[in-house]
Design an enzyme around this catalytic site. Structure first.
Site, mmCIF file in Angstrom:
data_model
loop_
_atom_site.group_PDB
_atom_site.id
_atom_site.type_symbol
_atom_site.label_atom_id
_atom_site.label_comp_id
_atom_site.label_asym_id
_atom_site.label_seq_id
_atom_site.Cartn_x
_atom_site.Cartn_y
_atom_site.Cartn_z
ATOM 1 N N ARG A 89 19.724 90.821 -20.470
ATOM 2 C CA ARG A 89 19.703 89.487 -19.861
ATOM 3 C C ARG A 89 21.054 89.081 -19.292
ATOM 4 N NH1 ARG A 89 17.840 85.968 -23.776
ATOM 5 N NH2 ARG A 89 15.824 86.878 -23.346
ATOM 6 N N CYS A 110 32.534 77.723 -28.573
ATOM 7 C CA CYS A 110 31.320 76.898 -28.605
ATOM 8 C C CYS A 110 31.561 75.387 -28.501
ATOM 9 C CB CYS A 110 30.533 77.202 -29.867
ATOM 10 S SG CYS A 110 28.921 76.354 -29.845
ATOM 11 N N CYS A 134 28.042 71.147 -35.382
ATOM 12 C CA CYS A 134 27.961 72.394 -36.160
ATOM 13 C C CYS A 134 29.225 72.608 -36.990
ATOM 14 C CB CYS A 134 27.740 73.582 -35.221
ATOM 15 S SG CYS A 134 27.495 75.119 -36.120
ATOM 16 N N CYS A 193 10.964 82.230 -29.002
ATOM 17 C CA CYS A 193 12.226 82.772 -29.512
ATOM 18 C C CYS A 193 12.953 81.624 -30.189
ATOM 19 C CB CYS A 193 13.057 83.328 -28.356
ATOM 20 S SG CYS A 193 14.664 83.966 -28.888
ATOM 21 N N CYS A 205 33.250 78.800 -34.130
ATOM 22 C CA CYS A 205 33.182 79.763 -33.019
ATOM 23 C C CYS A 205 34.024 79.225 -31.841
ATOM 24 C CB CYS A 205 31.730 79.983 -32.606
ATOM 25 S SG CYS A 205 30.654 80.322 -34.024
ATOM 26 N N CYS A 244 12.863 79.564 -25.664
ATOM 27 C CA CYS A 244 13.830 79.851 -26.724
ATOM 28 C C CYS A 244 14.423 78.553 -27.255
ATOM 29 C CB CYS A 244 14.924 80.756 -26.171
ATOM 30 S SG CYS A 244 16.171 81.140 -27.398
ATOM 31 N N CYS A 280 16.675 89.689 -30.314
ATOM 32 C CA CYS A 280 17.409 89.365 -29.097
ATOM 33 C C CYS A 280 18.859 89.301 -29.555
ATOM 34 C CB CYS A 280 16.918 88.023 -28.555
ATOM 35 S SG CYS A 280 17.925 87.412 -27.192
#
Ligand code: SAM
Ligand code: DTB
Ligand code: SF4
Length: 342
Positions: A264, A64, A57, A132, A61, A101, A192
């Site tokens: 969650r 991550c 990616c 999702c 972040c 998801c 979400c």
């Protein structure tokens, strides 16, 4: 049933801080009362995650493991073929998951990838599960395309308080996230949206995340509260661990602020004791990720979760199909014959 709490969107930072700072027993009592008024306190919704496009990616972040710039041992892979996704979805359904998801390590999806993701969404729906996706930033048109493919939920987290965000992510703005959430809502998708705690933020900054979530134009239908999974090679590896009671307080405050949402207990469960998870359920968490893996990191195994549910007298929420509309609904059975749609 106790009185339903008012759904509010005008929380001040101080009000949220006051909640987080209540004596623990008072906070738990209040959160649990709200929980019981709106939900079956013994039912937990189970979602299974699959990384359909792992690693590589371009974003930065700081938490991550999938950011290409950090040496975390996660290799970049191509988009998973449809048949493999459906195979994993069938396994998830057989294990009892009601929502599937699909996550991609993208800044945003390329238009050429969307038809492939749309086929995955259609295929998973045909298996009889809620769908999702979490694919990064979306334009209004992309959100519409996903909705037309039959997507139920879109996951896009705020991750942190607005004022802490620039310490965690530099490759896109907080406003970009709010914009994507707006496109998702306008397309008629359910949202979400939650965040991560344990990134070195202060309690006031945790209050800032919760306040921003609760003051969105609509409360997200699902609110994932992730406890940072520290991955070697990411800038946040080695961050001081958050006091577990502070984590429970965050769940309790989320429950009070967003009474009707599913809260969650998300990433980080593999590092939690059964007792800590039980406190989180008591505080109002009523959804988990189920299955041995999150996206790239571990999650408790299915048997351990089934045993935990049995020890706590918790049952997994079931899915029902609203006749003829190809519209799925998770039904929380509160008392014999008394159902509340979540
Ligand atoms: N790339 C897309 C995006 O960022 O929107 C979708 C996938 S991304 C992995 C989804 C979410 O996973 C992030 O927003 C973050 O909240 C959560 N996450 C990622 N790494 C995490 C970690 N190490 N610990 C806890 N949560 C994490
Ligand atoms: C969310 O809030 N948490 C999930 C899901 N949405 C996509 C992701 C957790 C990822 C944890 C780190 C990993 O497994 O790579
Ligand atoms: Fe990329 Fe999403 Fe990870 Fe950020 S959280 S680095 S956007 S995969």
């Amino acid at each position: 049933m106790a009185a339903m709490s008012e759904i509010r969107h005008d929380w001040t930072r101080q009000q949220v801080l006051d909640l987080l700072g209540l004596p623990f027993a008072d906070l738990m009592q209040r959160a649990h009362a709200v929980h019981r008024a709106h939900h079956d306190a013994n039912a937990v919704q189970v979602s299974t995650l699959l990384s359909i496009k792992t690693g590589g990616c371009p974003e930065d972040c700081a938490y991550c493991p999938q950011a290409a710039r950090y040496a975390t041992g996660v290799d970049a892979e191509k988009l998973m073929p449809l048949e493999r996704v459906l195979e994993r979805a069938r396994e998830a359904k057989a294990a009892g998951a009601t929502r599937f998801c699909m996550g991609a390590a993208w800044r945003s999806p390329k238009d050429r990838d969307l038809p492939k993701v749309a086929a995955m969404i259609q295929g998973v729906r045909e298996l009889g599960m809620e769908t999702c996706a979490t694919l990064g930033m979306l334009s209004a048109e992309q959100a519409q395309t996903l909705r037309s493919a039959g997507l139920d939920y879109y996951n896009h987290n705020l991750d942190s308080a607005p004022e802490f965000y620039s310490e965690i992510i530099h490759t896109r703005e907080y406003q970009d996230r709010l914009d994507t959430l707006g496109h998702v809502r306008h397309a008629g998708l359910k949202t979400c949206c939650g965040g991560i705690v344990g990134m070195g933020e202060t309690r006031a900054q945790r209050a800032g995340l919760l306040q921003t979530l609760a003051n969105l134009p609509e409360h997200p239908q699902s609110v994932p509260i992730n406890r940072l999974v520290q991955v070697e090679g990411t800038p946040l590896a080695g961050t001081a661990l958050l006091d577990p009671f502070e984590f429970v307080r965050t769940i309790a405050a989320a429950r009070i602020l967003m009474p009707a949402s599913m809260v969650r207990l998300s990433a980080g469960r593999a590092e939690m004791s059964d007792e800590l998870q039980a406190l989180c359920f008591l505080a109002g968490a009523n959804s988990i990720f189920y299955g041995e893996k999150l996206l790239t990191t571990g999650n408790p195994d299915v048997l351990a979760d089934q045993q935990l549910f049995a020890r706590l007298g918790i049952h997994a929420m079931q899915i029902t199909e609203t006749s003829g509309t190809a519209h799925f609904e998770i039904v929380e059975v509160t008392h014999a014959g008394d159902s509340v749609a979540a």
